[in-house]
Enzyme design. Structure first.
Site, PDB file in Angstrom:
ATOM      1  N   LYS A 280      12.957   5.201  10.049  1.00 34.81           N
ATOM      2  CA  LYS A 280      13.887   4.652   9.072  1.00 34.81           C
ATOM      3  C   LYS A 280      15.352   4.983   9.360  1.00 34.81           C
ATOM      4  CE  LYS A 280      11.229   4.454   4.725  1.00 34.81           C
ATOM      5  NZ  LYS A 280      11.227   5.030   3.362  1.00 34.81           N
TER       6      LYS A 280
ATOM      7  N   ASN B  59       9.125  11.910   4.370  1.00 36.97           N
ATOM      8  CA  ASN B  59      10.275  12.575   3.772  1.00 36.97           C
ATOM      9  C   ASN B  59       9.894  13.863   3.049  1.00 36.97           C
ATOM     10  OD1 ASN B  59       9.281  10.121   1.969  1.00 36.97           O
ATOM     11  ND2 ASN B  59       9.841  11.779   0.606  1.00 36.97           N
TER      12      ASN B  59
ATOM     13  N   GLY C  35       2.557   9.834  -1.457  1.00 35.95           N
ATOM     14  CA  GLY C  35       2.694  10.492  -2.744  1.00 35.95           C
ATOM     15  C   GLY C  35       3.859  11.434  -2.895  1.00 35.95           C
TER      16      GLY C  35
ATOM     17  N   CYS D  22       6.306  -1.996 -10.325  1.00 34.80           N
ATOM     18  CA  CYS D  22       5.649  -3.306 -10.378  1.00 34.80           C
ATOM     19  C   CYS D  22       6.550  -4.384 -10.970  1.00 34.80           C
ATOM     20  CB  CYS D  22       4.372  -3.233 -11.212  1.00 34.80           C
ATOM     21  SG  CYS D  22       3.048  -2.273 -10.486  1.00 34.80           S
ATOM     22  N   HIS D  23       7.252  -4.037 -12.051  1.00 30.26           N
ATOM     23  CA  HIS D  23       7.993  -5.044 -12.809  1.00 30.26           C
ATOM     24  C   HIS D  23       9.460  -5.132 -12.426  1.00 30.26           C
ATOM     25  CE1 HIS D  23       4.646  -6.082 -15.447  1.00 30.26           C
ATOM     26  NE2 HIS D  23       4.367  -4.795 -15.509  1.00 30.26           N
TER      27      HIS D  23
ATOM     28  N   ASP E 160      15.150  10.222   2.537  1.00 34.24           N
ATOM     29  CA  ASP E 160      13.910   9.469   2.663  1.00 34.24           C
ATOM     30  C   ASP E 160      13.821   8.771   4.020  1.00 34.24           C
ATOM     31  OD1 ASP E 160      11.417   8.411   1.914  1.00 34.24           O
ATOM     32  OD2 ASP E 160      12.301   6.614   1.054  1.00 34.24           O
TER      33      ASP E 160
ATOM     34  N   ASN F  68      11.063  -0.339   8.661  1.00 32.31           N
ATOM     35  CA  ASN F  68      10.139   0.274   7.723  1.00 32.31           C
ATOM     36  C   ASN F  68       8.725   0.174   8.294  1.00 32.31           C
ATOM     37  OD1 ASN F  68       8.719   0.879   5.045  1.00 32.31           O
ATOM     38  ND2 ASN F  68      10.860   0.985   4.429  1.00 32.31           N
ATOM     39  N   TRP F  69       7.698   0.088   7.429  1.00 33.38           N
ATOM     40  CA  TRP F  69       6.311   0.144   7.902  1.00 33.38           C
ATOM     41  C   TRP F  69       5.870  -1.146   8.585  1.00 33.38           C
ATOM     42  CZ3 TRP F  69       2.806  -3.475   6.289  1.00 33.38           C
ATOM     43  CH2 TRP F  69       3.100  -4.172   5.103  1.00 33.38           C
TER      44      TRP F  69
ATOM     45  N   MET G 180      -3.330  -4.333 -14.721  1.00 33.14           N
ATOM     46  CA  MET G 180      -2.245  -3.661 -15.434  1.00 33.14           C
ATOM     47  C   MET G 180      -2.741  -2.302 -15.938  1.00 33.14           C
ATOM     48  SD  MET G 180       0.701  -3.325 -16.912  1.00 33.14           S
ATOM     49  CE  MET G 180       1.265  -2.176 -18.183  1.00 33.14           C
TER      50      MET G 180
END
Length: 704
Positions: A336, A264, A185, A612-613, A309, A396-397, A652
């Protein structure tokens, strides 16, 4: 919500016997029957001693069975296998129990995630198992214990605060009759990171440890927070500080410690959250805590005063190594920032560190101090910087693996730069808002498909050298496992499931899964037969990558999400999957774009919809490509979905806070993007800007 299925299969497989997963079994690296934890055992090596499937027999590997999961949007997680049952968490923390031999679904549990938390569309990545219970972290912040036999929830606790920016995507870990969970978050607003340990039996909180200090006026929770506060300046607590433990945690039974990998800063921009400098402990660090009490033991910070980050929330693998003829209790870590670290687990001291790939923000590490030797200009002191790696990191993860047989670490890596620009942002006037949570100028343009590359690296942690490297497709790179059969398994973005020779890197076997994946595989044994399992499906972090994520042609709900399980001489057939394709933007319409409204809509879209888009409205994964949707052509249809929640049941989320003007501005932006095609001259200009930036960075490095 719990659904029971497959009763007869339950009875036949002896489903009630779950005594095998406890402190002793997770410390036992010799028994490969179960895959009982995210990293299989406490050491998180992701190495299985099973060798029925090996270099010689892998060519006989075939599909034993598969399970379609087409109502689930994201299958980026790794399953567990315990006593003949597979447990998997997919989508928004929906849990399945599946017979490990037949594929029969035994039960499912849906925690019904708060729709507002669906806005953070990462999905869950794993589970924990302990003495007959399955533990799942839910995106809305809950931690739930589920009876492994019945699928009934036994207890649930909210690990976050109602209405805050925290959410859970990572797998819990279990030890000493405690289950520990962190959260994410810090990229979305005010967040102060912490980890919490709960009693596995009751859900009662046992301890909590914050990763960064709070407001000094409120006092400090412990001496570690008081120490950390000396490394911050300004009024950092007004921004939260960050440091979330959103992924990696490793329990060490030899020292009875838990190592946490912290994230981060919040905001990313160091000069805004800590104007007079400072290392900002415990951001981007490996921190050792006493497992029983949560008390601080030691730390090693990989990126002091981080501003890019550069999470240290990646795997922390425990291994016994011989270095300079001396046995060392080592912790292997590839965060990272692009370096591969070998730390001493006893005191956290740095044994060695080397660049894993292209790293331009630092020349190297000072082994005396353990600090990076930074390159001038990398902190975008001159207003902007282009550096390697970018915020996606070299690793990364997606989990790496270590084989005690070969002595090598197998790491899914990527090479992709990051552009940083803090134009117009000064500590005296900047405020943390939902429009600018990172303290950086937003990047709104599409990411070209050739912007980055990826590889599977075999790395020797003793010599800190590359043993072999294999290029992998695209920039999204799946997690890996290693086995005593001298094999390394990895699922890929192009749909291939591949087995490599662990020593040479040679490809020994490949299977077309019908869709790409970034999930990590696992292996287990039932009744003397070794199986290898992997989840395949496109959806997760790659969704926001635009053309970079869309390059493989996995589109929306067209392509499957599935669990595939393999065994020697398996002869099952995989249901057919549509070939890769690309959405076609709707360009023949009467919609007249207002460029001023479109510019306003760009900011709203990038704040709420890009995750998402896709960047620049170019969908990179499961969410529909809005350029190809007729919805934006109708103001009423657009409002019914975006503002009123007409498609909540399909995942959505709605945004009732948006005004009519903001909705209209987004429509204009989407229609503008549907018609956008870069000209030859604009592409040349982009390349020129890139070259100019590189020259400016080099001049800054020379002090000109």
């Amino acid at each position: 919500m719990r659904i029971r299925l497959g009763l007869w299969a339950t009875l036949l497989c002896g489903f009630a016997a779950h005594a095998g997963v406890d402190q002793a079994s997770l410390a036992d690296t010799a028994d490969g029957t179960n895959w009982g934890a995210w990293g299989r055992t406490f050491d998180e090596q992701r190495f299985s001693p099973l060798e029925q499937i090996n270099r010689k027999t892998v060519e006989r590997l075939g599909l034993a069975w598969s399970l379609e999961l087409n109502d689930i949007w994201n299958v980026s997680s790794q399953p567990l296998a315990v006593d003949g049952v597979i447990y998997l968490a997919v989508g928004y923390s929906e849990v399945y129990a599946v017979d490990a031999k037949s594929g029969a679904v035994l039960w499912t549990y849906d925690p019904k995630v708060d729709p507002q938390k669906m806005r953070m569309a990462w999905g869950i990545r794993g589970l924990a198992f302990w003495k007959g219970r399955v533990y799942v972290g839910v995106q809305d912040g809950r931690l739930i214990a589920i009876d492994a036999e019945t699928g009934e929830p036994e207890w649930s606790v909210l690990t976050t605060k109602p209405g805050d920016n925290r959410y859970i995507t990572g797998a819990p870990r279990v030890f000493n009759d405690m289950v520990i969970i962190g959260h994410g978050g810090a990229d979305f607003g005010h967040v102060r990171g912490y980890v919490t340990a709960y009693d596995t039996e009751t859900g009662a909180q046992r301890w909590r440890w914050y990763t960064v200090p709070g407001n000094p006026a409120d006092g400090f929770e412990n001496a570690a927070m008081e120490m950390a506060a000396d490394t911050w300046t300004g009024e950092w607590w007004k921004f939260g500080g960050g440091g979330t433990v959103w992924n990696s945690m490793t329990y060490d039974p030899e020292f009875n410690r838990v190592y946490i990998g912290t994230g981060n800063g919040s905001p990313w921009n160091h000069k805004l959250r800590s104007p007079e400098g400072g290392d900002n402990l415990f951001l981007c660090s490996v921190v050792a805590l006493d497992a029983d009490t949560g008390e601080y033991v030691w730390h090693y910070q990989t990126t002091p005063g981080e501003s890019w980050d550069f999470n240290s929330a990646m795997d922390m693998v425990l291994a016994d190594l011989t270095i300079d003829d001396q046995p060392r209790k080592a912790l292997l870590h590839a965060p990272k920032n692009g370096f591969f670290y070998v730390l001493d687990r006893e005191d956290g001291s740095l044994i060695s560190a080397e660049k894993l790939g292209k790293v331009t923000w630092a020349e190297g590490l000072d082994l005396e101090t353990g600090r990076p030797i930074e390159v001038r200009g990398a902190r975008y002191e001159n207003g902007e910087a282009l550096i390697w790696p970018g915020s996606g990191g070299i690793h990364n993860w997606h989990p790496m693996a270590f084989s005690p047989r070969s002595g090598l670490t197998y790491i899914p890596t990527r090479e992709m730069p990051g552009y940083y620009n803090d134009e117009g942002r000064e500590p005296q006037s900047w405020e943390l808002t939902s429009n600018d949570p990172m303290g950086l100028k937003g990047f709104y343009e599409d990411i070209p498909a050739n912007a980055g590359t990826s590889a599977l690296e075999a790395w020797d942690p003793v010599t800190q050298t590359r043993a072999w490297s294999v290029d992998t497709p695209g920039v999204v790179n799946g997690g890996v496992i290693a086995t005593a059969g001298d094999l390394v398994f990895q699922g890929r973005a192009d749909g291939g499931f591949v087995a490599h020779d662990a020593v040479s890197g040679a490809e020994l076997w490949r299977y077309d899964m019908g869709v790409g994946t970034q999930a990590a595989p696992m292996t287990y044994s039932v009744d003397g037969t070794q199986y290898v399992a992997i989840l395949a499906g496109w959806g997760g972090s790659q969704m926001l990558l635009g053309s970079l994520g869309a390059q493989h042609g996995w589109v929306g709900r067209m392509h499957p999400r599935r669990l595939l399980v393999f065994a020697l001489d398996g002869e099952a057939s995989l249901p057919p999957s549509p070939p890769p394709s690309r959405p076609e933007p709707i360009r023949e319409d009467d919609f007249v774009v207002d460029d001023e409204k479109a510019e306003q809509g760009k900011a709203v879209f990038s704040r709420l919809c890009v995750i998402c888009h896709g960047t620049a409205a170019v969908a990179g994964g499961y969410a529909p490509d809005l350029r190809a949707s007729p919805t934006s052509l109708s103001a009423s249809a657009f409002a019914s979905i975006v503002q009123e929640g007409a498609l909540l049941e399909r995942g959505m989320p709605n945004f009732p806070e948006l005004s009519t003007d903001e909705l209209e501005a987004m429509r204009h932006y989407i229609r503008q993007q549907a018609h956008y095609e870069p000209s030859v001259w604009s592409q040349i200009a982009a390349v020129w800007d890139f070259l100019v930036l590189l020259v400016k960075m080099q001049l800054a490095k020379w002090g000109w």
